[in-house]
Write an enzyme that holds these catalytic residues in place. Structure first.
Site, PDB file in Angstrom:
ATOM      1  N   ASP A  48       0.873  -1.252  -0.099  1.00 44.11           N
ATOM      2  CA  ASP A  48       0.375  -0.066  -0.109  1.00 44.11           C
ATOM      3  C   ASP A  48       0.449   1.212   0.179  1.00 44.11           C
ATOM      4  OD1 ASP A  48      -1.073  -2.655   1.899  1.00 44.11           O
ATOM      5  OD2 ASP A  48      -3.186  -0.913   1.046  1.00 44.11           O
ATOM      6  N   GLU A  71      -5.031   7.093   0.169  1.00 41.64           N
ATOM      7  CA  GLU A  71      -5.644   6.437   1.185  1.00 41.64           C
ATOM      8  C   GLU A  71      -4.720   6.310   2.400  1.00 41.64           C
ATOM      9  OE1 GLU A  71      -7.025   2.828   0.775  1.00 41.64           O
ATOM     10  OE2 GLU A  71      -8.259   2.735   3.104  1.00 41.64           O
ATOM     11  N   ASP A 122      -6.606   4.863  -4.856  1.00 41.55           N
ATOM     12  CA  ASP A 122      -6.424   3.971  -3.570  1.00 41.55           C
ATOM     13  C   ASP A 122      -5.531   3.230  -3.811  1.00 41.55           C
ATOM     14  OD1 ASP A 122      -6.420   1.960  -1.367  1.00 41.55           O
ATOM     15  OD2 ASP A 122      -9.380   2.292  -1.535  1.00 41.55           O
ATOM     16  N   ILE A 124      -3.845   0.586  -2.730  1.00 41.62           N
ATOM     17  CA  ILE A 124      -4.565  -0.607  -3.022  1.00 41.62           C
ATOM     18  C   ILE A 124      -5.699  -0.672  -2.735  1.00 41.62           C
ATOM     19  CG2 ILE A 124      -3.996  -3.161  -1.883  1.00 41.62           C
ATOM     20  CD1 ILE A 124      -1.770  -3.865  -2.274  1.00 41.62           C
ATOM     21  N   ASP A 125      -6.793  -0.967  -3.528  1.00 48.04           N
ATOM     22  CA  ASP A 125      -8.079  -1.577  -2.352  1.00 48.04           C
ATOM     23  C   ASP A 125      -8.444  -2.614  -2.553  1.00 48.04           C
ATOM     24  OD1 ASP A 125     -10.936  -0.501  -2.390  1.00 48.04           O
ATOM     25  OD2 ASP A 125     -11.598  -0.050  -4.694  1.00 48.04           O
ATOM     26  N   THR A 127      -7.731  -4.472  -0.204  1.00 42.04           N
ATOM     27  CA  THR A 127      -5.905  -5.344   1.124  1.00 42.04           C
ATOM     28  C   THR A 127      -6.332  -6.224   2.066  1.00 42.04           C
ATOM     29  OG1 THR A 127      -5.699  -2.132   1.704  1.00 42.04           O
ATOM     30  CG2 THR A 127      -4.334  -3.964   2.675  1.00 42.04           C
ATOM     31  N   HIS A 216     -18.514  -5.312   5.894  1.00 47.44           N
ATOM     32  CA  HIS A 216     -18.445  -4.458   4.623  1.00 47.44           C
ATOM     33  C   HIS A 216     -19.594  -3.948   4.260  1.00 47.44           C
ATOM     34  CE1 HIS A 216     -13.619  -4.234   3.567  1.00 47.44           C
ATOM     35  NE2 HIS A 216     -13.555  -3.759   5.148  1.00 47.44           N
ATOM     36  N   SER A 240     -13.210  -5.304  -3.808  1.00 43.13           N
ATOM     37  CA  SER A 240     -12.643  -4.034  -4.308  1.00 43.13           C
ATOM     38  C   SER A 240     -12.932  -3.849  -5.109  1.00 43.13           C
ATOM     39  CB  SER A 240     -11.471  -4.484  -4.642  1.00 43.13           C
ATOM     40  OG  SER A 240     -10.862  -4.724  -5.949  1.00 43.13           O
ATOM     41  N   ARG A 257     -23.578  -1.423  -2.316  1.00 39.19           N
ATOM     42  CA  ARG A 257     -22.622  -1.426  -1.023  1.00 39.19           C
ATOM     43  C   ARG A 257     -23.522  -1.155   0.775  1.00 39.19           C
ATOM     44  NH1 ARG A 257     -17.089  -1.556  -1.715  1.00 39.19           N
ATOM     45  NH2 ARG A 257     -16.872  -0.390   0.603  1.00 39.19           N
TER      46      ARG A 257
HETATM   47  P1  AMP Z   1     -14.666  -4.063  -1.348  1.00 35.36           P
HETATM   48  O1  AMP Z   1     -14.033  -4.970  -1.012  1.00 35.36           O
HETATM   49  O2  AMP Z   1     -15.678  -3.381  -2.060  1.00 35.36           O
HETATM   50  O3  AMP Z   1     -16.215  -3.930   0.407  1.00 35.36           O
HETATM   51  O4  AMP Z   1     -14.262  -2.745  -0.769  1.00 35.36           O
HETATM   52  C1  AMP Z   1     -13.156  -2.160  -0.536  1.00 35.36           C
HETATM   53  C2  AMP Z   1     -13.593  -0.586   0.875  1.00 35.36           C
HETATM   54  O5  AMP Z   1     -13.940  -1.000   1.489  1.00 35.36           O
HETATM   55  C3  AMP Z   1     -11.866  -0.502   1.306  1.00 35.36           C
HETATM   56  O6  AMP Z   1     -10.730   0.433   0.862  1.00 35.36           O
HETATM   57  C4  AMP Z   1     -12.143   0.368   2.606  1.00 35.36           C
HETATM   58  O7  AMP Z   1     -12.475   1.765   2.147  1.00 35.36           O
HETATM   59  C5  AMP Z   1     -13.610   0.287   1.765  1.00 35.36           C
HETATM   60  N1  AMP Z   1     -14.075  -0.329   3.766  1.00 35.36           N
HETATM   61  C6  AMP Z   1     -13.968  -0.318   5.523  1.00 35.36           C
HETATM   62  N2  AMP Z   1     -14.692  -0.808   6.151  1.00 35.36           N
HETATM   63  C7  AMP Z   1     -15.656  -0.543   5.611  1.00 35.36           C
HETATM   64  C8  AMP Z   1     -17.206  -0.355   5.895  1.00 35.36           C
HETATM   65  N3  AMP Z   1     -17.559  -0.626   7.324  1.00 35.36           N
HETATM   66  N4  AMP Z   1     -18.037  -0.525   5.593  1.00 35.36           N
HETATM   67  C9  AMP Z   1     -18.106  -0.374   4.132  1.00 35.36           C
HETATM   68  N5  AMP Z   1     -17.050  -0.121   3.750  1.00 35.36           N
HETATM   69  C10 AMP Z   1     -16.189  -0.898   4.378  1.00 35.36           C
HETATM   70 MG    MG Z   2     -10.016   0.551  -0.528  1.00 32.72          MG
END
Ligand code: AMP
Ligand code: MG
Length: 329
Positions: A48, A71, A122, A124-125, A127, A216, A240, A257
């Site tokens: 990252d 980030e 980002d 690394i989106d 991580t 998430h 991501s 989301r």
């Molecule tokens: P994803 O894999 O689509 O969930 O996206 C990853 C991103 O979700 C990361 O880069 C974080 O910035 C973000 N993230 C972290 N915690 C949360 C949360 N509680 N709700 C939604 N997104 C989050």
């Molecule tokens: Mg991210």
């Protein structure tokens, strides 16, 4: 029509994301473990930091007046000298003159505030996906007057956004406003192919993309949404903005989301949405928040005026929004 590869911003963004994607793949091949946990308890790795340092340095060379909203910052890294040495070692493979102090300074170029024109990164989106050797993305976008003008995703584990099962070199996915969404292999071969969202207009056949991490999102509400729309297929779990590329390529119709029940006031980070949102729109899809509002990139590092995200192939958007309303999401 094609992306204008003579445009300096497009050339810079493609090159920066391609090189940062190479860098993070090198780290993954040689060393992968969380360096430490940030104050918000999310993991961060050597990759990252190295990725943000590289992109920030390239931006500074190319567009020295442009602010970067990234980030990461170097505050904790400065206190972990062995991690900083590792980061510097990887960055040096791309920028031989890198020193620990320069690396920290480059990373902190990313601490700028959003301005009338700025880039958001980002490094690394996903991580957590990177740590599992699943999907992740390097995501870079240019925002001008609150509108995303350019979005580039480097997806090393997405072999071909056209054929996600095909085992190839990973995908570079790029969208420029008014120029469409395009993909090319990440290895530098410029075989560009245009991406278009799926033409499906019935929800029972729709494929739904969701975060891999249940924390998430809201898994209970995803179940209700699936039931209400009569979606037959099991939701696809993917980390991501790689899933934004999959939707843009027509390999899914819906992307959600939802707000985690443990963090109902969570606001999306701009670097998690900017590049991916244009990738979807320029491929013919739609993206809004859960209330149907457009994503508003004028409110700082987070999308303060938006709750969650709903993206679709376009055709199913109104139906999906109505279903969100009915389940109270
Ligand atoms: P994803 O894999 O689509 O969930 O996206 C990853 C991103 O979700 C990361 O880069 C974080 O910035 C973000 N993230 C972290 N915690 C949360 C949360 N509680 N709700 C939604 N997104 C989050
Ligand atoms: Mg991210």
């Amino acid at each position: 029509m094609m992306l204008n590869l003579d445009n300096p911003e497009i050339r810079f963004a493609l090159e920066a994301v391609r090189r940062a994607s190479q860098l993070v793949q090198t780290v993954q091949a040689e060393l992968v473990s969380p360096a430490f946990t940030k104050d918000d308890r999310s993991p961060v790795t050597v990759a990252d930091f190295a990725s943000q340092a590289l992109v920030a340095h390239l931006l500074d060379e190319t567009f020295p007046d442009d602010p970067l909203v990234g980030e990461e910052d170097s505050r904790k890294l400065r206190q972990e000298s062995s991690t900083l040495e590792q980061v510097t070692g990887f960055v040096r493979r791309f920028i031989p003159e890198a020193t620990p102090e320069a690396v920290c300074a480059w990373i902190d170029h990313g601490s700028a505030a959003p301005a009338r024109r700025f880039w958001t990164l980002d490094p690394i989106d996903g991580t957590k996906g990177f740590l599992r050797s699943d999907q992740y993305a390097v995501a870079l976008a240019l925002v001008i007057d609150g509108a995303v003008q350019l979005g580039v995703l480097g997806c090393p584990k997405l072999s071909d956004a056209h054929r996600p099962d095909y085992d190839g070199p990973g995908s570079l996915v790029a969208a420029a406003r008014g120029q469409g969404t395009w993909t090319s292999p990440l290895d530098g071969e410029q075989h560009w192919q245009r991406l278009c969202t799926s033409g499906l207009d019935n929800t029972s056949q729709a494929r739904l993309l969701r975060s891999f991490e249940s924390g998430h999102t809201n898994v209970g509400q995803i179940d209700e949404f699936v039931q209400l729309l009569g979606i037959q297929a099991e939701p696809v779990r993917m980390d991501s903005q790689a899933k934004y590329a999959v939707l843009a390529a027509g390999h899914g119709e819906l992307l959600v989301r939802l707000l985690s029940p443990s963090q109902p006031d969570y606001r999306e980070k701009i670097w998690d949405q900017a590049a991916g949102s244009l990738v979807i729109q320029e491929a013919g899809g739609s993206i809004t928040d859960l209330d149907g509002r457009p994503l508003d990139f004028t409110t700082g590092r987070t999308l303060e005026h938006n709750r969650g995200v709903l993206a679709s192939n376009g055709r199913l958007h109104a139906t999906a929004l109505a279903a969100m309303k009915r389940i109270g999401a």
